[in-house]
Design an enzyme around this catalytic site. Structure first.
Site, PDB file in Angstrom:
ATOM      1  N   GLU A  12      10.311   0.570   9.928  1.00 14.56           N
ATOM      2  CA  GLU A  12      11.056   2.384   9.242  1.00 14.56           C
ATOM      3  C   GLU A  12      11.089   3.098  10.495  1.00 14.56           C
ATOM      4  OE1 GLU A  12      14.563   1.217   8.455  1.00 14.56           O
ATOM      5  OE2 GLU A  12      14.881   0.092   7.212  1.00 14.56           O
TER       6      GLU A  12
ATOM      7  N   GLU B 262      10.766  14.953  15.757  1.00 13.07           N
ATOM      8  CA  GLU B 262      10.562  15.269  14.276  1.00 13.07           C
ATOM      9  C   GLU B 262       9.928  16.429  13.794  1.00 13.07           C
ATOM     10  OE1 GLU B 262       9.325  11.718  11.695  1.00 13.07           O
ATOM     11  OE2 GLU B 262      11.562  11.905  10.930  1.00 13.07           O
TER      12      GLU B 262
ATOM     13  N   LYS C  39       0.749  -1.627  -0.189  1.00  8.67           N
ATOM     14  CA  LYS C  39      -0.251   0.059   0.043  1.00  8.67           C
ATOM     15  C   LYS C  39       1.069   1.141   0.027  1.00  8.67           C
ATOM     16  CE  LYS C  39      -1.689   2.114   3.572  1.00  8.67           C
ATOM     17  NZ  LYS C  39      -1.787   3.656   2.850  1.00  8.67           N
TER      18      LYS C  39
END
Ligand code: NAI
Ligand code: MG
Length: 489
Positions: free
Chosen positions: A269, A400, A195
């Protein structure tokens, strides 16, 4: 008398040899509507629902994309399961041939892939053309080579494929992440349900067309489009054997919880907040290029971006001055223009998130500095930004941001910078700039980061494993290590 010269006089600010040169897109054929790629065919979604994908640089709608629900995912998993019985048994050499063919077709269609990647995701055409697409093809070439050498990679261990892999990828490197996921899965004899991210489905769907044209047996690769709910349907499907996910740490944690207690294998990840460390003995001009590439490459939408700059105090003033000068030369604008350095922010949501952090940083007391460039009035854009005098406890240092925003901190000693570099929830990558090999070896062993670049940054190669520590996830992609998550022994 002054000597006449042909050298043009450069006014840095206005001339900079800048002529807008947008890529011709007239040869790009996009369909109005894209369906799901299941069992070798494009099929309509069960719900009949579609969602739009936009060009983030112009806000123009590019196409409608099918939204897969749990029934569509089930259909894709069934097709992958059926295909697995054959695909896992054909000779390894034959498997390799198919993967080589995919790699070659990708090279042949490289230009189309690059332009579509840039239109759908906003990254500068120079990057899609010179980095994303060639690296994606290289990834297929590299893993094609492993297909018939697995027994040599893992001697006496009798490696076997796992089964059906569910793969969920993000929007920052859409085609490249599809290659990172699909190539090792196929080389090891697995089948795939992949996906793409909802803002960047187009190159994955072009890849589906390529895979169909390559003659790969039906059902070996299935591509289903949709948002988080579609991803969750893949994660929760009982007949999936392995999940490979790249994306945010929050969703990574959800996935880990969702599969706890099942025998699904998992690689994650996730995010990053890398330290890019400049010592006083570093080649400074080179380091400036490394800082710029580290944070402004792909608008900073890079999990391994060098988003925290650490400069040794003795050279801090000169590095910051040179960095500001260099930032003035960066061109922010039309991603299809070959001269553009920083393209469009991938989505409105992401721009809102970045702007939220710009506000937070100022409120926390860091000093905001932006280049004086103009940015287009339409589309999602952000000026290259520094937060000077940032502190370790600032949220802009700890979290982040995933945009062209760099925090700047200074340090005096090696011990201090190691402590600060590691004092973060993430551990994906880092950069070290110094003239001394001994310093490099010292730091690479002490930095808790999966990848440490020395006197360079953001260099990728299919032979080299990539992955993180701590909240950056686990498992490795790339290289021989990247085969392991797709094998059982
Ligand atoms: P996200 O993690 O929501 O999206 C990544 C992929 O996961 C997409 O394909 C999405 O559809 C899928 N997904 C979303 N929810 C899911 C669920 N519950 N189960 C399974 N799949 C699911 O990332 P998002 O919201 O697009 O970006 C938010 C932030 O995440 C960014 O600002 C950035 O900080 C970080 N991020 C990090 C990436 C990386 O490469 N490390 C990539 C993308 C985002
Ligand atoms: Mg888009």
């Amino acid at each position: 008398m002054a000597k006449k010269t042909n050298e043009p006089k450069l006014d840095f600010k206005t001339d900079w040899a800048y002529e807008p040169a947008p890529e011709d897109t007239s040869h790009i054929s996009l369909k109005k509507k894209y369906d799901l790629f299941i069992d070798g065919k494009f099929v309509k979604p069960n719900s009949k629902k579609y969602f739009a994908t936009y060009n983030p640089a112009t806000d123009e709608k590019l196409a409608d994309i099918a939204e897969a629900d749990a029934k569509d995912v089930d259909k894709a998993v069934k097709a992958a399961r059926k295909a697995f019985t054959k695909w896992s048994k054909i000779s390894a050499k034959e498997r390799g041939k198919y993967i080589y063919r995919i790699a070659r077709l990708m090279q042949e269609r490289a230009r189309e892939f690059a332009v579509i990647e840039t239109m759908d995701g906003g990254k500068p055409i120079r990057e899609s053309r010179d980095i994303d697409v060639p690296l994606a093809a290289n990834h297929f070439f590299y893993y094609a080579g492993w297909a018939d050498k697995l027994e040599y990679a893992f001697p006496n261990r009798n490696p076997k494929p796992i089964g059906v892999a569910g793969q969920i990828i993000p929007w920052n490197f859409p085609l490249l992440m599809a290659a990172w996921k699909i190539a090792p899965a196929l080389a090891t004899g697995n089948t795939v349900v992949l996906k793409p991210a909802e803002t960047t489905s187009l190159t994955a769907l072009k890849l589906a067309e390529l895979i169909r044209d390559s003659g790969l047996p039906d059902g070996v690769v299935n591509i289903v489009t949709g948002a988080g709910a579609t991803g969750a349907a893949i994660v929760n499907h009982p007949d999936i054997n392995k999940i490979a996910f790249t994306g945010s740490t929050d969703v990574g944690k959800l996935i880990q919880k969702a599969i706890a207690g099942t025998d699904k294998k998992l690689t994650l990840e996730l995010g990053g907040k890398a330290a890019n460390i400049i010592f006083e003995d570093a080649p400074l001009d080179q380091a400036i290029e490394g800082i710029v590439n580290g944070i402004f490459f792909n608008q900073g939408h890079v999990c391994c971006a060098g988003s925290r700059l650490f400069v040794q105090e003795s050279v801090a003033d000169i590095v910051i001055r040179k960095l500001k000068d260099r930032m003035e030369t960066l061109i922010v604008g039309n991603p299809l223009d070959k001269n553009t350095d920083i393209g469009a922010i991938n989505s409105k949501e992401q721009l809102l998130k970045i702007n939220k952090y710009l506000k937070i940083g100022k409120e926390e007391g860091a000093e905001l500095y932006q280049s004086s460039c103009t940015i287009p009035t339409k589309g999602n854009f952000c000026r290259p930004t520094l937060f000077l005098n940032a502190s370790q406890s600032h949220r802009v240092v700890q979290e982040e941001i995933f945009g062209p925003v760099l925090t700047v901190q200074t340090f005096r000693t090696i011990e201090e910078v190691i402590e600060k570099a590691n004092n973060i929830p993430y551990g994906l990558s880092a950069g070290v700039w110094t003239d001394k090999g001994s310093k490099i070896f010292n730091l690479t062993s002490k930095l808790r980061a999966g990848v440490v670049w020395a006197n360079t940054y953001n260099k990728f190669d299919p032979t080299s494993p990539f992955g993180g520590y701590k909240e950056s996830g686990f498992g490795r992609e790339g290289g021989l290590h990247g085969l392991m998550p797709y094998l059982r022994f």
